[in-house]
Design an enzyme around this catalytic site. Structure first.
Site, PDB file in Angstrom:
ATOM      1  N   ASP A 261      53.093  24.679  24.620  1.00  0.00           N
ATOM      2  CA  ASP A 261      52.495  23.506  25.278  1.00  0.00           C
ATOM      3  C   ASP A 261      53.526  22.433  25.607  1.00  0.00           C
ATOM      4  O   ASP A 261      53.209  21.245  25.621  1.00  0.00           O
ATOM      5  CB  ASP A 261      51.375  22.892  24.414  1.00  0.00           C
ATOM      6  CG  ASP A 261      50.334  23.910  24.027  1.00  0.00           C
ATOM      7  OD1 ASP A 261      49.996  24.734  24.880  1.00  0.00           O
ATOM      8  OD2 ASP A 261      49.864  23.873  22.875  1.00  0.00           O
TER       9      ASP A 261
ATOM     10  N   LYS B 284      55.753  23.848  30.239  1.00  0.00           N
ATOM     11  CA  LYS B 284      56.502  24.883  30.984  1.00  0.00           C
ATOM     12  C   LYS B 284      55.912  25.097  32.370  1.00  0.00           C
ATOM     13  O   LYS B 284      56.642  25.359  33.323  1.00  0.00           O
ATOM     14  CB  LYS B 284      56.500  26.217  30.215  1.00  0.00           C
ATOM     15  CG  LYS B 284      57.300  26.191  28.939  1.00  0.00           C
ATOM     16  CD  LYS B 284      57.288  27.522  28.231  1.00  0.00           C
ATOM     17  CE  LYS B 284      55.948  27.883  27.639  1.00  0.00           C
ATOM     18  NZ  LYS B 284      55.471  27.008  26.562  1.00  0.00           N
TER      19      LYS B 284
ATOM     20  N   GLY C 115      48.217  28.851  28.279  1.00  0.00           N
ATOM     21  CA  GLY C 115      47.489  28.080  29.291  1.00  0.00           C
ATOM     22  C   GLY C 115      48.482  27.147  29.931  1.00  0.00           C
ATOM     23  O   GLY C 115      48.883  26.162  29.341  1.00  0.00           O
ATOM     24  N   HIS C 116      48.942  27.488  31.120  1.00  0.00           N
ATOM     25  CA  HIS C 116      49.961  26.678  31.782  1.00  0.00           C
ATOM     26  C   HIS C 116      49.305  25.775  32.820  1.00  0.00           C
ATOM     27  O   HIS C 116      48.694  26.247  33.764  1.00  0.00           O
ATOM     28  CB  HIS C 116      51.020  27.586  32.427  1.00  0.00           C
ATOM     29  CG  HIS C 116      51.824  28.324  31.400  1.00  0.00           C
ATOM     30  ND1 HIS C 116      52.566  29.444  31.675  1.00  0.00           N
ATOM     31  CD2 HIS C 116      52.020  28.085  30.085  1.00  0.00           C
ATOM     32  CE1 HIS C 116      53.164  29.860  30.563  1.00  0.00           C
ATOM     33  NE2 HIS C 116      52.842  29.047  29.587  1.00  0.00           N
TER      34      HIS C 116
HETATM   35  P1  IMP Z   1      47.539  33.985  19.040  1.00  0.00           P
HETATM   36  O1  IMP Z   1      48.716  33.986  19.942  1.00  0.00           O
HETATM   37  O2  IMP Z   1      46.228  33.795  19.751  1.00  0.00           O
HETATM   38  O3  IMP Z   1      47.518  35.140  18.103  1.00  0.00           O
HETATM   39  O4  IMP Z   1      47.664  32.675  18.092  1.00  0.00           O
HETATM   40  C1  IMP Z   1      48.692  32.542  17.109  1.00  0.00           C
HETATM   41  C2  IMP Z   1      49.182  31.110  17.031  1.00  0.00           C
HETATM   42  O5  IMP Z   1      49.889  30.782  18.227  1.00  0.00           O
HETATM   43  C3  IMP Z   1      48.075  30.066  16.906  1.00  0.00           C
HETATM   44  O6  IMP Z   1      48.558  28.990  16.102  1.00  0.00           O
HETATM   45  C4  IMP Z   1      47.869  29.595  18.323  1.00  0.00           C
HETATM   46  O7  IMP Z   1      47.311  28.292  18.377  1.00  0.00           O
HETATM   47  C5  IMP Z   1      49.304  29.620  18.829  1.00  0.00           C
HETATM   48  N1  IMP Z   1      49.400  29.788  20.285  1.00  0.00           N
HETATM   49  C6  IMP Z   1      49.194  30.903  20.998  1.00  0.00           C
HETATM   50  N2  IMP Z   1      49.390  30.690  22.313  1.00  0.00           N
HETATM   51  C7  IMP Z   1      49.741  29.396  22.425  1.00  0.00           C
HETATM   52  C8  IMP Z   1      50.117  28.582  23.548  1.00  0.00           C
HETATM   53  O8  IMP Z   1      50.176  29.013  24.692  1.00  0.00           O
HETATM   54  N3  IMP Z   1      50.435  27.295  23.245  1.00  0.00           N
HETATM   55  C9  IMP Z   1      50.422  26.803  21.996  1.00  0.00           C
HETATM   56  N4  IMP Z   1      50.088  27.527  20.922  1.00  0.00           N
HETATM   57  C10 IMP Z   1      49.754  28.814  21.132  1.00  0.00           C
END
Ligand code: IMP
Length: 430
Positions: A13, A16, A40-41
């Protein structure tokens, strides 16, 4: 020809999406290399906000080729929705503009079910995943029972592979996670519709990139999440399931490391994190609430409020070391307007010792006490700044201090969500 790689230098976040969108102007091809629709960009063009989960953020520049590399895990339903929305707005008008790697893995319904059920069962100890099935899909890839697009595109092979997996998945879901079993025929029918829509985009994207480079095309590689969420180097186990550092771009696109000419790290002017896990500079008071409110810090994928805190130079220095970051893009500097003083964490204290790098153990990371430096803030809004000279002296001093503390020069400073609200100091494609 230049290949510029963009990585997140914190916990994701970092902004990017905006930086990739800006740099795309100078590129012919933009490629994602890891993660999935956990990302989520957010990109704002002409006041219109677009949130992209799978298609690279470069898509908002007409005519650029977008690649979803082999290292990405793809939920086909989410991708189709995204393509439809983009097409309705006039983007991706030709099929040739989107390419999906034939080696990318599919997120299946049981991956999502397992992700959600495990988080529920973990209770207080949950990772705080996005619930999109990312971890279970990467698990299956490593266990060599994943489904790749090449096999998905062949109806008979897909049915065979799924038949071989579904029984085991259903017994795990039912017996271990107390979830409902999934219906083989229903998945087959649902995924046949997805195949009809997506097969046209599937190709060997590593070969495509190789040939494009031979024709002197310029490539931008777009990372998702951030360094501290890297499965090897992040705050394990509170991480995502892919390699978010620069090295992941080589395996995740099938491009050799010596093709990469510059690595740009994206860092917010403060720090945020969604989900659970250690966050040494987190502010649990009204200062954190001010950052959340002024920075609109809510997850682009899940809408969860982001945890907010001061800039952590140890984190960004770690990212510089791990990814060989040659320039930093600092985002959301405008959000720091209004603070009397601002803090920068330059090291940690742990059990009476001074630490300059992250320790490996989760327990140790949790016990870290940040060592802060305090600098004066500024009160002026920054949205109109287009060069460093337009910034108040204290904001310029803050940027200089971040360069010293992280060991990387600034190439860009963002002072608002719009494309034009940017101070560009150096173009990495030149
Ligand atoms: P997962 O990628 O859904 O397995 O989540 C694992 C961890 O990565 C969690 O703490 C999510 O909140 C974090 N996370 C996954 N994708 C993002 C992102 O795009 N931005 C920020 N945190 C992320």
């Amino acid at each position: 020809m230049p290949v510029v790689l963009v990585v997140g230098a914190q916990w994701g976040d970092e902004g990017k999406g905006k930086v990739v969108d800006l740099l795309t102007e100078h590129a012919d091809i933009v490629a994602r290399y890891q993660g999935g629709n956990n990302a989520g960009h957010t990109v704002v063009v002409d006041g219109h906000k677009t949130i992209l989960h799978l298609v690279p953020s470069g898509v908002l520049h007409p005519g650029k080729v977008c690649i979803i590399g082999n290292g990405v895990v793809i939920d086909p339903a989410v991708l189709i929705t995204e393509i439809d929305e983009l097409r309705q707005r006039g983007f991706l008008s030709q099929d040739e503009l989107l390419k999906i790697s034939d080696r990318a893995h599919l997120i299946m319904p049981y991956h999502r079910a397992i992700d959600l059920a495990r988080e529920r069962l973990r209770g207080e100890g949950r990772i705080g995943t996005t619930g999109r099935g990312i971890g279970p899909t990467y698990e299956d890839k490593m266990a060599r029972i994943g489904i790749r697009f090449a096999d998905f595109c062949d109806e008979a092979v897909f049915a065979d592979v799924l038949r071989g997996i579904i029984e085991e998945k259903n017994s795990y879901l039912h017996a271990m996670l107390k979830e409902k079993a999934l219906d083989f025929a229903a998945i087959l029918a649902e995924y046949a519709v997805f195949r009809d829509r997506l097969a046209r985009y599937v190709t060997d994207t590593s070969v495509y990139l190789h040939e494009a480079l031979a024709q002197s095309k310029r490539v931008l590689l777009e990372g998702a999440q951030g360094t501290m969420l890297d499965v090897d180097h992040g705050t394990y186990p509170y991480v995502t399931s892919s390699n978010t550092v620069a090295g992941g771009a080589c395996s995740g696109t099938g491009m050799a490391p010596n093709r990469i000419s510059a690595v740009i790290g994206i860092a917010k002017a403060y720090t945020t994190r969604v989900g659970s896990g250690p966050f040494p500079t987190e502010l649990l008071d009204e200062l954190g609430a001010k950052l959340r409110q002024d920075g609109d810090e809510y997850g682009a994928t899940t809408g969860r409020p982001r945890r907010c805190g001061w800039f952590d130079a140890v984190v960004v220095r770690t990212a510089v070391r791990l990814s060989g970051i040659s320039g930093l893009a600092l985002t959301k500097l405008d959000v720091l307007t209004g603070f009397k003083t601002i803090r920068i964490c330059t090291a940690y204290e742990f059990e009476g010792r001074r630490l300059h790098d992250f320790p490996a153990s989760a327990a140790a990371i949790r016990g870290l006490q940040p060592v802060y430096e305090e600098v004066p803030g500024w009160q002026e809004p920054l949205h109109g700044a287009r060069s460093l000279a337009d910034l108040p002296a204290n904001a310029r001093a803050y940027i200089r201090r971040l360069e010293e503390a992280t060991g990387a020069p600034m190439i860009m400073v963002s002072v608002g969500a719009g494309r034009n609200e940017t101070i560009l100091l150096r173009n990495p494609f030149e």
